[in-house]
Scaffold this motif. Structure first.
Motif: not given
Length: 221
Positions: A107-113, A118-131
């Motif tokens: 669908q044209g969405l781009r994301y990080r895996v 939050l760089s200072d929070l040790r929690r990882t999301a499966d996908l993040i859409f930064s903007k």
């Protein structure tokens, strides 16, 4: 697995789908002198592979097919069965995650895996859409206590209950911290239909791209 005469082998749980009925059977398999024998454990009926593997391991222990081994130094698991189930489950690139990512990409969405919102929070999301600041979590039904599919274990019940409740508490804290930082959190159960989950994520991402987020923005079915 105790092979007798002081010999031990590392066992694994194998799932087989019957082609005619689509029923799933669990087997215990191990290596012995170049051979790979298997023992039928029973039929499993969970919605996900991870839950079916966990059920297979529990059955193997309850049938006395596996032997206890010394506790690994520094391990927090209550028994070898717990450690075996933990090893059998993947925390990244699970099938539900891959299906969701594929649909979103089409669908044209781009994301990080597997990234930290939050760089200072040790929690990882499966996908993040930064903007648009949207974090997506694909939660396993077993580990996160799905109200529809969780079946309490009869072995080490207290450990499993504590582990799952701990995960739920951590999830709630993660949602709160991200929302306070201006992120929108979307949580998807692994049993959800991929098309429906993708549509929900797309809707949230596009809405968040057009308007500012609020601390109360959160979505989960």
């Amino acid at each position: 697995m105790d092979l007798g005469e002081g010999r031990f082998a590392r066992a694994s749980v194998e799932l087989k789908v019957l082609p005619d009925t689509r029923r799933i059977r669990a087997y215990l398999r191990w290596s012995d002198g170049g051979k790979s024998p298997a023992r039928y454990l029973g039929q499993v009926e969970h919605e996900t592979r991870a839950a079916n593997l966990a059920e297979g391991w529990k059955t193997a222990w309850e049938k006395g097919l596996l032997a206890e081994e010394p506790q690994a130094e520094g391990s927090w698991a209550s028994s070898p069965s717990v450690r075996a189930v933990m090893r059998a489950n993947r925390s990244k690139d699970t099938r539900p995650e891959l299906r969701l990512r594929s649909l979103l990409h089409k669908q044209g969405l781009r994301y990080r895996v597997a990234a930290r919102p939050l760089s200072d929070l040790r929690r990882t999301a499966d996908l993040i859409f930064s903007k648009p600041k949207v974090a997506v979590f694909v939660d396993g039904c077993f580990w996160h206590g799905c109200p529809e599919h969780l079946r309490e274990s009869h072995k080490n019940a207290e450990f499993w209950r504590s582990k799952i409740e701990g995960n739920q508490t951590r999830d709630a804290e993660t949602d709160r911290l991200l929302q306070e930082a201006g992120w929108t959190v979307v949580r998807v159960w692994e049993h959800e239909a991929p098309d429906a989950a993708a549509a929900r994520v797309i809707s949230v991402v596009r809405a968040s791209s057009q308007t500012s987020t609020t601390p109360d923005n959160q979505s989960r079915t």
